[in-house]
Design an enzyme around this catalytic site. Structure first.
Site, PDB file in Angstrom:
ATOM      1  N   HIS A 159       0.662  -1.196  -0.065  1.00 57.99           N
ATOM      2  CA  HIS A 159       0.004  -0.014   0.044  1.00 57.99           C
ATOM      3  C   HIS A 159       0.953   1.139   0.149  1.00 57.99           C
ATOM      4  CE1 HIS A 159      -3.733  -2.206   1.791  1.00 57.99           C
ATOM      5  NE2 HIS A 159      -3.736  -2.518   0.692  1.00 57.99           N
ATOM      6  N   GLU A 211      -5.959   4.088   2.173  1.00 53.00           N
ATOM      7  CA  GLU A 211      -6.657   3.648   3.268  1.00 53.00           C
ATOM      8  C   GLU A 211      -6.792   4.869   4.390  1.00 53.00           C
ATOM      9  OE1 GLU A 211      -6.518  -0.171   4.946  1.00 53.00           O
ATOM     10  OE2 GLU A 211      -6.631  -0.975   2.722  1.00 53.00           O
ATOM     11  N   ASP A 246      -1.343  -5.242  10.347  1.00 49.85           N
ATOM     12  CA  ASP A 246      -1.917  -6.265   9.385  1.00 49.85           C
ATOM     13  C   ASP A 246      -0.606  -6.522   8.573  1.00 49.85           C
ATOM     14  OD1 ASP A 246      -2.579  -7.795   7.109  1.00 49.85           O
ATOM     15  OD2 ASP A 246      -3.843  -6.242   6.357  1.00 49.85           O
ATOM     16  N   GLU A 297      -2.588  -9.465  12.010  1.00 50.22           N
ATOM     17  CA  GLU A 297      -3.274 -10.234  10.772  1.00 50.22           C
ATOM     18  C   GLU A 297      -2.403 -10.553   9.870  1.00 50.22           C
ATOM     19  OE1 GLU A 297      -5.994  -8.377   7.235  1.00 50.22           O
ATOM     20  OE2 GLU A 297      -6.254  -7.375   9.188  1.00 50.22           O
ATOM     21  N   ASP A 322      -6.737 -13.411   7.171  1.00 55.91           N
ATOM     22  CA  ASP A 322      -7.434 -12.806   6.144  1.00 55.91           C
ATOM     23  C   ASP A 322      -7.191 -13.618   4.902  1.00 55.91           C
ATOM     24  OD1 ASP A 322      -8.559 -10.920   4.271  1.00 55.91           O
ATOM     25  OD2 ASP A 322      -6.880  -9.538   4.253  1.00 55.91           O
ATOM     26  N   LYS A 347     -14.644  -9.988   5.057  1.00 55.98           N
ATOM     27  CA  LYS A 347     -14.726  -9.047   3.920  1.00 55.98           C
ATOM     28  C   LYS A 347     -15.898  -9.771   3.010  1.00 55.98           C
ATOM     29  CE  LYS A 347      -9.948  -7.646   3.727  1.00 55.98           C
ATOM     30  NZ  LYS A 347      -8.716  -8.003   3.088  1.00 55.98           N
ATOM     31  N   SER A 374     -14.433  -6.003   7.832  1.00 57.31           N
ATOM     32  CA  SER A 374     -13.456  -5.018   7.094  1.00 57.31           C
ATOM     33  C   SER A 374     -13.840  -4.687   5.740  1.00 57.31           C
ATOM     34  CB  SER A 374     -12.220  -6.060   6.870  1.00 57.31           C
ATOM     35  OG  SER A 374     -11.244  -5.354   6.080  1.00 57.31           O
ATOM     36  N   HIS A 375     -13.208  -3.456   5.560  1.00 55.76           N
ATOM     37  CA  HIS A 375     -13.299  -2.677   4.194  1.00 55.76           C
ATOM     38  C   HIS A 375     -12.390  -3.473   3.554  1.00 55.76           C
ATOM     39  CE1 HIS A 375      -9.787   0.079   4.992  1.00 55.76           C
ATOM     40  NE2 HIS A 375      -9.472  -0.925   5.509  1.00 55.76           N
ATOM     41  N   SER A 377      -9.200  -2.170   0.211  1.00 57.01           N
ATOM     42  CA  SER A 377      -8.516  -0.565  -0.016  1.00 57.01           C
ATOM     43  C   SER A 377      -9.346  -0.130  -1.108  1.00 57.01           C
ATOM     44  CB  SER A 377      -7.053  -1.165  -0.418  1.00 57.01           C
ATOM     45  OG  SER A 377      -7.183  -2.168  -1.424  1.00 57.01           O
ATOM     46  N   LYS A 398     -12.724  -2.710  10.790  1.00 60.31           N
ATOM     47  CA  LYS A 398     -11.296  -2.246  10.274  1.00 60.31           C
ATOM     48  C   LYS A 398     -11.779  -1.542   9.170  1.00 60.31           C
ATOM     49  CE  LYS A 398      -8.048  -4.496   7.621  1.00 60.31           C
ATOM     50  NZ  LYS A 398      -6.735  -5.117   7.443  1.00 60.31           N
TER      51      LYS A 398
END
Length: 438
Positions: A159, A211, A246, A297, A322, A347, A374-375, A377, A398
């Protein structure tokens, strides 16, 4: 109350990539859902259908998925005359219509848009908020639980630039007395962090990632954690604010040699410095002894099961799957059997329907796991996951930093829910891992 119209269109997510929006019309009005998408995606996820036409949107168009809704799903669902309140029947119908194991025929992005929009229609028909409808569907008890917002304030990994291997560093305001106070504390720490980052790393360090977190040119996890600890101290929350990470370690796992390369963004990375899973596990434990880390995570790669089981046996914080579990019932079952982790990252677009998402949470709860909603990205203004977190009593959500409207949209929705519920809701706080039992 029958569905009179289902219509999909291509809209844009927070990264400027196309995504699917679905409108469902019933007598109660128009109900709309937009589907998110991820950057680092697990290979075992439900299939997100992209056009692959490089001359448009670099191949990331979703016109096929949109067409699948408008030409295949819409007429079939309307003809079936499904009850919008019966979500499991709706989702079962959508799965059968697709016919594949991973929703690759119609696209998980097409199916999920319809699934979520119909859920909103179901809530409207019952005359209740979406979180209440989801609570009914999941059979969760009352009072409602408002989640601890895990706020991704510093980005590394895939990211961000810089050499930092770990993808997300989150602040966890679990000692706050309420959700709104937690959000205030998080926002205050975030502002201090931004100022500190600019001061130490130059003006551009205040720029935010996908994010909303800052992405200074940081080289190591310690450097990142020191910066966050200093921001927490400056905001006056030392001892009251925890930290989560994460790692997204699948991104830097060298499968051929079964090692982890913390310098993976450097093309000339020194292979003698790559770590075995035991060495990486020791690094996590060292960090957890120095900093208030409560949750990690994806500490290991998605198919490095041996590493997960080893770590689970020897550590006591929350270990969140995840990429390991991808909200998939078969992967969750394997993770439970092999004792690989003790929390699920939920998710909805990894599995592709609301019913399967609820079931994934219930399977996890049944083994005393935590569940973090969770969302992705690539997000949108859709706030459905806020209602899912409250409806499932997951106790943790999150959804990025307290920055960028597509992130705040979810947090603001929980503020509204908190206000609406008043004394009929409790804040998960320190018990975020076991909030379903509160």
């Amino acid at each position: 109350m029958p569905i009179t119209k289902i219509h999909a269109r291509s809209v844009y997510d927070s990264r400027g990539n196309p995504t699917v929006e679905v409108d469902v019309v019933t007598e109660t009005g128009l109900h709309r859902a937009i589907v998110p998408s991820g950057a680092s995606t697990g290979q075992h996820e439900a299939h997100e259908l992209r056009d692959g036409d490089k001359t448009h949107w670099g191949g990331k168009g979703v016109l096929k998925a949109v067409e699948n809704v408008n030409k295949t799903i819409a007429p079939a669902v309307i003809e079936e005359n499904l009850d919008v309140k019966d979500q499991s029947k709706v989702d079962e119908f959508l799965k059968k219509l697709d016919g594949s194991a991973n929703k690759s025929n119609l696209g998980a992005n097409a199916i999920l848009g319809v699934s979520l929009a119909i859920a909103k229609a179901g809530a409207a028909e019952k005359g209740v908020p979406l979180y209440a409808h989801i609570s009914d569907l999941a059979g969760t008890k009352k009072p409602y639980v408002l989640p601890v917002p895990f706020q991704n304030v510093l980005n590394g990994g895939s990211h961000a630039g810089g050499r930092l291997a770990f993808q997300e560093f989150m602040i966890v305001p679990s000692a706050a007395p309420s959700f709104s106070e937690a959000l205030r504390q998080g926002a205050e720490v975030y502002q201090k962090l931004k100022t500190l980052a600019k001061k130490k790393y130059g003006q551009s360090a205040g720029n935010v990632g996908d994010e909303g977190g800052v992405a200074p040119d940081i080289q190591t996890a310690e450097e990142a954690l020191d910066l966050i600890t200093e921001a927490i101290e400056q905001a006056g929350y030392t001892g009251k604010m925890k930290i989560a990470m994460d790692v997204a370690s699948s991104e830097f796992y060298k499968a051929d040699v079964k090692k982890y390369d913390l310098d993976f963004k450097n093309p000339d990375s020194d292979s003698s410095k790559w770590l075995t899973y035991e060495q990486l596990a020791d690094l996590y434990k060292t960090l957890a002894s120095k900093y208030p880390i409560v949750s990690i995570e994806d500490p290991f790669a998605e198919d490095d099961w041996e590493a997960w089981s080893y770590f689970y046996k020897t550590s006591d914080f929350q270990i969140v799957g995840d990429d390991l579990t991808v909200t998939n019932p078969l992967r969750i079952k394997k993770a439970i059997e092999t004792k690989a982790c003790n929390a699920l990252l939920l998710k909805v677009n990894q599995i592709g329907t609301l019913t399967e998402s609820i079931q994934a949470a219930k399977d996890s709860y049944a083994d005393n796991w935590g569940v973090m909603v969770s969302h992705r990205s690539g997000e949108t203004e859709d706030v459905t996951i806020a209602d899912i977190a409250v409806g499932l009593r997951s106790g943790q959500i999150k959804t990025g930093a307290p920055a960028r409207s597509e992130r705040l949209a979810k947090l603001n929705q929980i503020l509204r829910i908190e206000e609406e519920l008043g004394n009929n809701a409790i804040y998960a706080g320190e018990k975020f891992r076991t909030s379903v039992n509160l």
